[in-house]
Motif scaffolding. Sequence first.
Motif, PDB file in Angstrom:
ATOM      1  N   LEU A  80       2.086 -20.407  -2.068  1.00  0.00           N
ATOM      2  CA  LEU A  80       3.012 -19.453  -2.682  1.00  0.00           C
ATOM      3  C   LEU A  80       2.172 -18.530  -3.549  1.00  0.00           C
ATOM      4  O   LEU A  80       1.533 -18.974  -4.508  1.00  0.00           O
ATOM      5  CB  LEU A  80       4.061 -20.175  -3.523  1.00  0.00           C
ATOM      6  N   TRP A  81       2.191 -17.237  -3.197  1.00  0.00           N
ATOM      7  CA  TRP A  81       1.288 -16.266  -3.815  1.00  0.00           C
ATOM      8  C   TRP A  81       2.062 -15.214  -4.605  1.00  0.00           C
ATOM      9  O   TRP A  81       3.168 -14.816  -4.220  1.00  0.00           O
ATOM     10  CB  TRP A  81       0.451 -15.570  -2.751  1.00  0.00           C
ATOM     11  N   LEU A  82       1.431 -14.751  -5.669  1.00  0.00           N
ATOM     12  CA  LEU A  82       1.913 -13.617  -6.462  1.00  0.00           C
ATOM     13  C   LEU A  82       0.899 -12.496  -6.274  1.00  0.00           C
ATOM     14  O   LEU A  82      -0.260 -12.630  -6.684  1.00  0.00           O
ATOM     15  CB  LEU A  82       2.016 -14.019  -7.925  1.00  0.00           C
ATOM     16  N   LEU A  83       1.319 -11.397  -5.634  1.00  0.00           N
ATOM     17  CA  LEU A  83       0.374 -10.382  -5.162  1.00  0.00           C
ATOM     18  C   LEU A  83       0.777  -8.986  -5.625  1.00  0.00           C
ATOM     19  O   LEU A  83       1.959  -8.677  -5.782  1.00  0.00           O
ATOM     20  CB  LEU A  83       0.303 -10.407  -3.627  1.00  0.00           C
ATOM     21  N   THR A  84      -0.236  -8.130  -5.774  1.00  0.00           N
ATOM     22  CA  THR A  84      -0.014  -6.713  -6.046  1.00  0.00           C
ATOM     23  C   THR A  84      -1.163  -5.917  -5.439  1.00  0.00           C
ATOM     24  O   THR A  84      -2.132  -6.498  -4.929  1.00  0.00           O
ATOM     25  CB  THR A  84       0.104  -6.445  -7.563  1.00  0.00           C
ATOM     26  N   HIS A  85      -1.043  -4.601  -5.492  1.00  0.00           N
ATOM     27  CA  HIS A  85      -2.107  -3.746  -4.980  1.00  0.00           C
ATOM     28  C   HIS A  85      -3.158  -3.555  -6.074  1.00  0.00           C
ATOM     29  O   HIS A  85      -2.812  -3.470  -7.260  1.00  0.00           O
ATOM     30  CB  HIS A  85      -1.529  -2.389  -4.558  1.00  0.00           C
ATOM     31  N   PRO A  86      -4.450  -3.488  -5.706  1.00  0.00           N
ATOM     32  CA  PRO A  86      -5.495  -3.321  -6.730  1.00  0.00           C
ATOM     33  C   PRO A  86      -5.271  -2.127  -7.651  1.00  0.00           C
ATOM     34  O   PRO A  86      -5.609  -2.189  -8.844  1.00  0.00           O
ATOM     35  CB  PRO A  86      -6.777  -3.147  -5.903  1.00  0.00           C
ATOM     36  N   ASP A  87      -4.681  -1.040  -7.128  1.00  0.00           N
ATOM     37  CA  ASP A  87      -4.458   0.140  -7.963  1.00  0.00           C
ATOM     38  C   ASP A  87      -3.393  -0.077  -9.033  1.00  0.00           C
ATOM     39  O   ASP A  87      -3.281   0.705  -9.975  1.00  0.00           O
ATOM     40  CB  ASP A  87      -4.051   1.338  -7.096  1.00  0.00           C
ATOM     41  N   LEU A  88      -2.583  -1.135  -8.872  1.00  0.00           N
ATOM     42  CA  LEU A  88      -1.462  -1.365  -9.796  1.00  0.00           C
ATOM     43  C   LEU A  88      -1.702  -2.515 -10.774  1.00  0.00           C
ATOM     44  O   LEU A  88      -0.913  -2.700 -11.706  1.00  0.00           O
ATOM     45  CB  LEU A  88      -0.181  -1.672  -9.001  1.00  0.00           C
TER      46      LEU A  88
ATOM     47  N   SER B 192       0.827  -1.206   0.000  1.00  0.00           N
ATOM     48  CA  SER B 192       0.000   0.000   0.000  1.00  0.00           C
ATOM     49  C   SER B 192       0.860   1.255   0.000  1.00  0.00           C
ATOM     50  O   SER B 192       0.471   2.290  -0.535  1.00  0.00           O
ATOM     51  CB  SER B 192      -0.936   0.000   1.215  1.00  0.00           C
ATOM     52  N   ARG B 193       2.040   1.188   0.622  1.00  0.00           N
ATOM     53  CA  ARG B 193       2.968   2.319   0.638  1.00  0.00           C
ATOM     54  C   ARG B 193       3.923   2.280  -0.552  1.00  0.00           C
ATOM     55  O   ARG B 193       4.841   3.069  -0.635  1.00  0.00           O
ATOM     56  CB  ARG B 193       3.796   2.309   1.922  1.00  0.00           C
ATOM     57  N   ARG B 194       3.743   1.283  -1.427  1.00  0.00           N
ATOM     58  CA  ARG B 194       4.618   1.067  -2.576  1.00  0.00           C
ATOM     59  C   ARG B 194       6.046   0.753  -2.154  1.00  0.00           C
ATOM     60  O   ARG B 194       7.017   1.121  -2.832  1.00  0.00           O
ATOM     61  CB  ARG B 194       4.587   2.239  -3.555  1.00  0.00           C
TER      62      ARG B 194
ATOM     63  N   GLU C  44      -2.684 -17.104   4.431  1.00  0.00           N
ATOM     64  CA  GLU C  44      -3.756 -16.121   4.301  1.00  0.00           C
ATOM     65  C   GLU C  44      -3.168 -14.790   3.851  1.00  0.00           C
ATOM     66  O   GLU C  44      -2.811 -13.947   4.673  1.00  0.00           O
ATOM     67  CB  GLU C  44      -4.498 -15.945   5.636  1.00  0.00           C
ATOM     68  N   PRO C  45      -3.047 -14.560   2.550  1.00  0.00           N
ATOM     69  CA  PRO C  45      -2.518 -13.275   2.067  1.00  0.00           C
ATOM     70  C   PRO C  45      -3.461 -12.143   2.441  1.00  0.00           C
ATOM     71  O   PRO C  45      -4.671 -12.363   2.628  1.00  0.00           O
ATOM     72  CB  PRO C  45      -2.453 -13.468   0.551  1.00  0.00           C
ATOM     73  N   PRO C  46      -2.945 -10.919   2.589  1.00  0.00           N
ATOM     74  CA  PRO C  46      -3.780  -9.785   2.994  1.00  0.00           C
ATOM     75  C   PRO C  46      -4.961  -9.574   2.059  1.00  0.00           C
ATOM     76  O   PRO C  46      -4.817  -9.651   0.826  1.00  0.00           O
ATOM     77  CB  PRO C  46      -2.812  -8.599   2.947  1.00  0.00           C
ATOM     78  N   ALA C  47      -6.117  -9.299   2.644  1.00  0.00           N
ATOM     79  CA  ALA C  47      -7.330  -9.084   1.844  1.00  0.00           C
ATOM     80  C   ALA C  47      -7.240  -7.816   1.012  1.00  0.00           C
ATOM     81  O   ALA C  47      -8.010  -7.640   0.064  1.00  0.00           O
ATOM     82  CB  ALA C  47      -8.549  -9.031   2.763  1.00  0.00           C
TER      83      ALA C  47
END
Length: 299
Positions: free
Chosen positions: A260-268, A141-143, A154-157
């Motif tokens: 094993l997760w591949l994650l990003t922020h919704p805005d990106l 969220s802070r980039r 449990e990856p962050p919602a």
Amino acid sequence: MGLAITGVAWDDFRLVKAVADRGGLTRAAEDLGINHSTAFRRLAAIEAQTGTRLFERHRGGYVATPAGIAMIEAAGRMEAQVARFQRESAGRSLEPAGELRITAPAGLVANTLMPLLGRFAERYPLICLDLVVSEEALNLSRRDADVAIRASDEPPATLVGRRLATIQWAVYGRSDRIWPPLSECVWVCPSEAVAGGRFTRFLAGRATSGRLGMRINTVLGLREAIEAGIGVGPLPCWDADASPTLVRLSETVPELTAGLWLLTHPDLRHAGRVRAFMDFMAEAFVGLRPAIEGLSRPR
């Protein structure tokens, strides 16, 4: 006395927040890339401009006053707005170009991730990769990062992405030794601080008459310790099965399994460089999934 913040610059808010976050001027100055004397003069100038003391100086560090807390809270709100603007601006870029900051755990980087990054860089030469090797969950969220490859149940919602595989673990030892029953072996194991104590709980039910030969405060170095013959221990199957000096001594261990997760922020997620990376890695990990999930035939 009220807090007068009219005319206070954003950099001043950043300094005050950094002092609070880091507990003092020295570490705050390091974070901001300035020297201690500059930070000291700037903080004194801010207090003079606002007309109030923002911190009490104690032997154990700097403690915010009520006025300081008000400014720190304002700085937090401003930081969140700046980060949101940066994410939204980055998300508007549809071309796969520019800087892409990726965070991944150290154990995954050298043998598994780096060859994939090489292929990705060859396919997308206009993307500059910034790899942050960290076992900690950086704040997307802070980039602090644009994309995270993260082991988690449990990856962050607040993040979006996909599950690449299920990481399976088993117990391994040197292949040139004849090992007694695991309950009688000397063990190598991550410490209580790793993965919320998951490995310590795992070991408690197995090393009943054996002993602990080494405790490590990270997963990094665990395979090397077992290869050195210090003892047996848990390892991710994708890493240990590829080592000719190791042999699997157990079935996969359900209590050590993690996604094993591949994650990003919704805005990106719609940014060109992020979308290109997410799609590339999702496809690349299909071929790696059998090894990660311990399905390759142990020697």
